[in-house]
Design a protein around this motif. Structure first.
Motif, PDB file in Angstrom:
ATOM      1  N   LEU A   1     -10.537   5.110  -6.547  1.00 24.77           N
ATOM      2  CA  LEU A   1      -9.501   6.085  -5.956  1.00 24.77           C
ATOM      3  C   LEU A   1      -9.567   5.515  -4.614  1.00 24.77           C
ATOM      4  CD1 LEU A   1      -9.528   9.349  -7.777  1.00 24.77           C
ATOM      5  CD2 LEU A   1      -7.779   7.382  -8.026  1.00 24.77           C
ATOM      6  N   ALA A   2     -10.910   5.635  -4.010  1.00 28.66           N
ATOM      7  CA  ALA A   2     -11.023   5.192  -2.439  1.00 28.66           C
ATOM      8  C   ALA A   2     -10.485   3.853  -2.332  1.00 28.66           C
ATOM      9  CB  ALA A   2     -12.582   5.531  -2.292  1.00 28.66           C
ATOM     10  N   THR A   3     -10.721   2.994  -3.283  1.00 23.95           N
ATOM     11  CA  THR A   3     -10.475   1.407  -3.097  1.00 23.95           C
ATOM     12  C   THR A   3      -8.958   1.413  -2.849  1.00 23.95           C
ATOM     13  OG1 THR A   3     -12.502   0.756  -3.927  1.00 23.95           O
ATOM     14  CG2 THR A   3     -10.787  -0.929  -3.642  1.00 23.95           C
ATOM     15  N   ALA A   4      -8.167   2.045  -3.645  1.00 22.39           N
ATOM     16  CA  ALA A   4      -6.827   2.151  -3.909  1.00 22.39           C
ATOM     17  C   ALA A   4      -6.207   2.616  -2.351  1.00 22.39           C
ATOM     18  CB  ALA A   4      -6.296   3.005  -4.879  1.00 22.39           C
ATOM     19  N   ALA A   5      -7.052   3.745  -1.982  1.00 25.98           N
ATOM     20  CA  ALA A   5      -6.391   4.443  -0.761  1.00 25.98           C
ATOM     21  C   ALA A   5      -6.508   3.363   0.270  1.00 25.98           C
ATOM     22  CB  ALA A   5      -7.203   5.878  -0.594  1.00 25.98           C
ATOM     23  N   THR A   6      -7.714   2.668   0.177  1.00 25.41           N
ATOM     24  CA  THR A   6      -8.051   1.650   1.419  1.00 25.41           C
ATOM     25  C   THR A   6      -6.936   0.588   1.283  1.00 25.41           C
ATOM     26  OG1 THR A   6     -10.365   2.177   1.277  1.00 25.41           O
ATOM     27  CG2 THR A   6      -9.645   0.251   2.300  1.00 25.41           C
ATOM     28  N   MET A   7      -6.521   0.057   0.204  1.00 27.38           N
ATOM     29  CA  MET A   7      -5.510  -0.924   0.081  1.00 27.38           C
ATOM     30  C   MET A   7      -4.077  -0.429   0.687  1.00 27.38           C
ATOM     31  SD  MET A   7      -5.980  -2.228  -3.933  1.00 27.38           S
ATOM     32  CE  MET A   7      -7.644  -3.259  -4.353  1.00 27.38           C
TER      33      MET A   7
ATOM     34  N   LEU B   1      -4.422 -15.527   9.455  1.00 28.10           N
ATOM     35  CA  LEU B   1      -6.003 -15.605   8.926  1.00 28.10           C
ATOM     36  C   LEU B   1      -6.591 -14.135   9.146  1.00 28.10           C
ATOM     37  CD1 LEU B   1      -7.651 -18.706  10.399  1.00 28.10           C
ATOM     38  CD2 LEU B   1      -6.740 -18.371   7.969  1.00 28.10           C
ATOM     39  N   GLY B   2      -5.985 -13.093  10.085  1.00 28.75           N
ATOM     40  CA  GLY B   2      -6.293 -11.954  10.377  1.00 28.75           C
ATOM     41  C   GLY B   2      -6.062 -10.903   9.318  1.00 28.75           C
ATOM     42  N   THR B   3      -4.576 -11.097   9.072  1.00 28.58           N
ATOM     43  CA  THR B   3      -4.174 -10.260   7.938  1.00 28.58           C
ATOM     44  C   THR B   3      -4.708 -10.411   6.634  1.00 28.58           C
ATOM     45  OG1 THR B   3      -2.357 -11.661   7.778  1.00 28.58           O
ATOM     46  CG2 THR B   3      -2.017  -9.848   8.994  1.00 28.58           C
ATOM     47  N   ALA B   4      -5.160 -11.886   6.501  1.00 25.81           N
ATOM     48  CA  ALA B   4      -5.627 -12.250   5.374  1.00 25.81           C
ATOM     49  C   ALA B   4      -7.335 -11.710   5.007  1.00 25.81           C
ATOM     50  CB  ALA B   4      -5.744 -13.835   5.143  1.00 25.81           C
ATOM     51  N   LEU B   5      -7.739 -11.618   6.230  1.00 18.08           N
ATOM     52  CA  LEU B   5      -9.186 -11.218   6.288  1.00 18.08           C
ATOM     53  C   LEU B   5      -9.065  -9.702   5.891  1.00 18.08           C
ATOM     54  CD1 LEU B   5     -12.084 -11.465   6.374  1.00 18.08           C
ATOM     55  CD2 LEU B   5     -11.955 -11.180   8.987  1.00 18.08           C
ATOM     56  N   LEU B   6      -8.198  -8.858   6.423  1.00 13.03           N
ATOM     57  CA  LEU B   6      -7.861  -7.492   6.414  1.00 13.03           C
ATOM     58  C   LEU B   6      -7.746  -7.157   4.920  1.00 13.03           C
ATOM     59  CD1 LEU B   6      -7.616  -4.340   7.621  1.00 13.03           C
ATOM     60  CD2 LEU B   6      -5.247  -5.310   8.028  1.00 13.03           C
ATOM     61  N   MET B   7      -6.757  -7.945   4.289  1.00 15.38           N
ATOM     62  CA  MET B   7      -6.619  -7.513   2.745  1.00 15.38           C
ATOM     63  C   MET B   7      -7.904  -7.946   1.994  1.00 15.38           C
ATOM     64  SD  MET B   7      -3.898  -6.187   2.418  1.00 15.38           S
ATOM     65  CE  MET B   7      -2.339  -6.004   3.532  1.00 15.38           C
ATOM     66  N   GLN B   8      -8.536  -9.033   2.344  1.00 18.45           N
ATOM     67  CA  GLN B   8      -9.732  -9.291   1.363  1.00 18.45           C
ATOM     68  C   GLN B   8     -10.706  -8.091   1.817  1.00 18.45           C
ATOM     69  OE1 GLN B   8     -12.408 -12.253   3.018  1.00 18.45           O
ATOM     70  NE2 GLN B   8     -12.309 -13.160   0.844  1.00 18.45           N
ATOM     71  N   GLN B   9     -11.026  -7.425   2.907  1.00 21.38           N
ATOM     72  CA  GLN B   9     -11.969  -6.386   3.226  1.00 21.38           C
ATOM     73  C   GLN B   9     -11.401  -5.183   2.565  1.00 21.38           C
ATOM     74  OE1 GLN B   9     -14.934  -6.734   4.895  1.00 21.38           O
ATOM     75  NE2 GLN B   9     -14.300  -8.818   4.925  1.00 21.38           N
TER      76      GLN B   9
END
Length: 614
Positions: free
Chosen positions: A186-192, A232-240
């Motif tokens: 749930l925490a991961t989903a909220a982060t997404m 690349l910044g948005t890509a890295l944000l989504m990966q994190q």
């Protein structure tokens, strides 16, 4: 220290050398650039000459090519374009993907895969190779044909659908995790959700002002750096945040689809996208298990042929069901039968999520590569077969009897109609061609003779009398085809002058590079005329208004010259420079002057001349 700083050069030279050898060779034999990259990767990888063994690190770099590809796809998704093609994109595209995924997934399940593994396999193989399909359509000149446009809509839907699929696979993996991990899930989903919200807010309110500031500096390399930073910044944000990098890049592209800087960003990203996408396919080739291919190639070939037949039949059935003629449906089915680029992303993702075993993942990736190998060959064979049995089109022939005017006008839209009217009014022999059947019918009802023909084809230009024409006016609204026509005419008919309609400044620069003799931006002169009348309405006299317009026209021409040499941001100072105006009176005049029209001005001048004579 010197050795450490140059140790990466042999690897770069190895990749560039393999690509330079393999890609032109495969394109020459008609198998496409993607297969060239794949085979080059196999050749230099562990299963080939083992010139490069660290496939994991190079695959991570190559994945940036997929990231940039998703960004460019996002840039193309303007709301107006989606609305215009919505029926084919979200109707035909969705029906094709669901039908193929269900059938291929059921076959994978029957072959012994788990339900999640079969679902991933069915979806991965249901996707089509965008690069291969577009290459075939472009080579045939049929991207604008009805089945070409519908095939493009299917590919566009597939590219859009990859984004939620990439996001959902990790979520399904979390769902299948042990129960005690539900809190962290749930925490991961909220982060997404928070990460997506942050990207949307930044893109909505900050990106345009940010790029406007950078553009005002005139430093093109800074714009390129900013574009890469954004992607690349948005890509890295989504990966994190636990999602795919491709999702972040796609969101960034969508948010900039309506931006004034969309074309510039796409031009800046394109070289990096092409190189890194090629590197990605080479890394996929290196990761293919050569021992598996050598051991199981008869089985792989049989599976690939069976997959191509099943998928072609399903796609053709969907096209036929939604209104395409039978022969067009068969063409689309074969063109869309090879597995797509994203199969090489989804299959490893399924393996990493525990849905596929290592051996299953390797076999499916090799199978996807085999479908790409036979796809272009099957498309060529199908086209030859269809041409033998397909009846000739019953509508309009490309018949150019008597079409040998001094001027050849290509395109009879709103721009070409005005040009043609001027030429015919002056008595100039004019030949007009257009590939829009409805436009030709309209022209016929109004008494105009317009020949059917695609001006982007050299044989059509020859038949329409291009060799005898003194001037060819290119009045079509397709920018790429306009540049192509100019290039062909200058190469084949060097003594013929080419005048072309231009869409914007970037199109002007492309036309100039192609060798156009004269160009006119479609709104430039009309905007100048409107500006002049506006000045006169504000009280500026005719001569002053004309001088101002000529100054603007001169600075625009000088800016075009500067942009030819220094890029799109060169000569930006010519936009904002102001012409010295005559001083205004400090006091308001007692009476307001009335602007006279041209007839009144001439009448007043005659009165004055009569008074002088008297």
């Amino acid at each position: 220290m010197e050795h450490a700083s140059t140790s990466f050069l042999p690897s770069i030279l190895l990749f560039l050398g393999a690509a330079v050898i393999a890609v032109p060779l495969f394109k020459r034999i008609g198998l496409g650039a993607i297969l060239g990259y794949l085979v080059a990767g196999v050749a230099i990888g562990p299963s080939g000459f083992a010139l490069f063994t660290d496939t994991g690190s190079i695959q991570h770099i190559g994945e940036l090519g997929i990231v940039l590809l998703l960004f460019v796809i996002g840039l193309e998704l303007q709301v107006s374009r989606l609305l215009a093609m919505r029926r084919d994109i979200f109707g035909l595209g969705a029906l094709q993907l669901v039908a193929c995924a269900l059938v291929l997934g059921a076959i994978a399940k029957a072959s012994g895969l788990s339900l999640p593994g079969a679902a991933i396999t069915g979806i991965s193989l249901a996707l089509s190779a965008t690069a291969i399909a577009l290459q075939v359509l472009n080579e045939r000149g049929e991207l604008q044909a009805p089945y070409g446009q519908r095939s493009f809509a299917v590919l566009l839907f597939q590219d859009i659908s990859v984004v939620p699929i990439l996001a959902l696979v990790p979520l399904f993996a979390m769902e299948s995790a042990p129960a005690h991990a539900s809190g962290s899930g749930l925490a991961t989903a909220a982060t997404m959700i928070g990460a997506i919200g942050a990207v949307v807010l930044v893109g909505r309110y900050l990106l345009n002002p940010f790029f406007r500031i950078l553009a005002s500096t005139g430093a093109r390399e800074v714009m390129t750096a900013a574009a890469l930073l954004l992607v690349l910044g948005t890509a890295l944000l989504m990966q994190q945040a636990g999602m795919s990098m491709a999702l972040g890049a796609f969101l960034a592209g969508v948010l900039l689809a309506e931006s004034n800087f969309r074309h510039e960003l796409e031009a800046d990203i394109e070289p990096f996208r092409g190189l890194l996408l090629g590197l990605f396919f080479m890394s996929v080739g290196m990761a293919i298990d050569g021992a598996l291919v050598l051991r199981s190639w008869p089985l792989l070939l049989a599976f690939a042929l069976g997959l191509a037949v099943i998928k072609s039949a399903l796609v053709a059935a969907v096209f036929r069901l939604t209104g395409s003629p039978a022969f067009d449906a068969m063409r689309a089915g074969v063109i869309l039968s090879p597995a797509g680029e994203f199969a090489f992303v989804l299959i490893p993702l399924g393996a990493a999520s525990g849905f596929l075993a290592a051996g299953q993942s390797d076999f499916i990736r090799a199978l996807a590569a085999f479908t790409m190998l036979i796809g272009p060959v099957a498309a060529a064979a199908m086209e030859r077969a269809l041409k033998r049995i397909e009846p000739p089109a019953p509508t309009i022939d490309e018949n150019f009897d008597g079409a040998h005017g001094k001027v050849l006008v290509v395109g009879f839209g709103r721009f070409g109609q005005v040009v043609s009217q001027i030429l015919r009014t002056s008595g100039v022999e004019t030949t007009i061609i257009d590939k829009d059947v409805e436009m030709i019918d309209v022209a016929t009802r109004f008494g105009s003779k317009v020949y059917f023909g695609d001006g982007a084809r050299l044989d059509v230009l020859r038949a329409a009398g291009a060799a005898d024409a003194r001037v060819i006016c290119v009045a079509i609204d397709d920018r790429a085809d306009a540049v192509k026509i100019v290039e062909m005419v200058k190469a084949e008919f060097p003594l013929t002058e080419v005048f072309a309609r231009a869409y914007d400044r970037q199109h002007v620069l492309a036309l100039l590079d192609a060798g156009v003799d004269f160009h006119m931006r479609e709104t430039f002169e009309s905007a100048l005329s409107l500006g002049r009348f506006t000045l006169e309405a504000l009280g500026v006299d005719n001569q002053e208004a004309e001088e101002i317009i000529e100054d603007v026209r001169d600075r625009d021409a000088r800016r075009i010259v500067a942009q030819q040499q220094g890029g799109i941001y060169a000569g930006i100072d010519l936009i904002t420079s102001k012409r010295l105006m005559k001083p205004e009176p400090l006091e308001r005049p007692d009476s307001v002057g009335i602007r006279l029209n041209n007839d009144a001005i001439r009448a007043a001048e005659k009165v004055k001349e009569g008074e002088k004579a008297g």
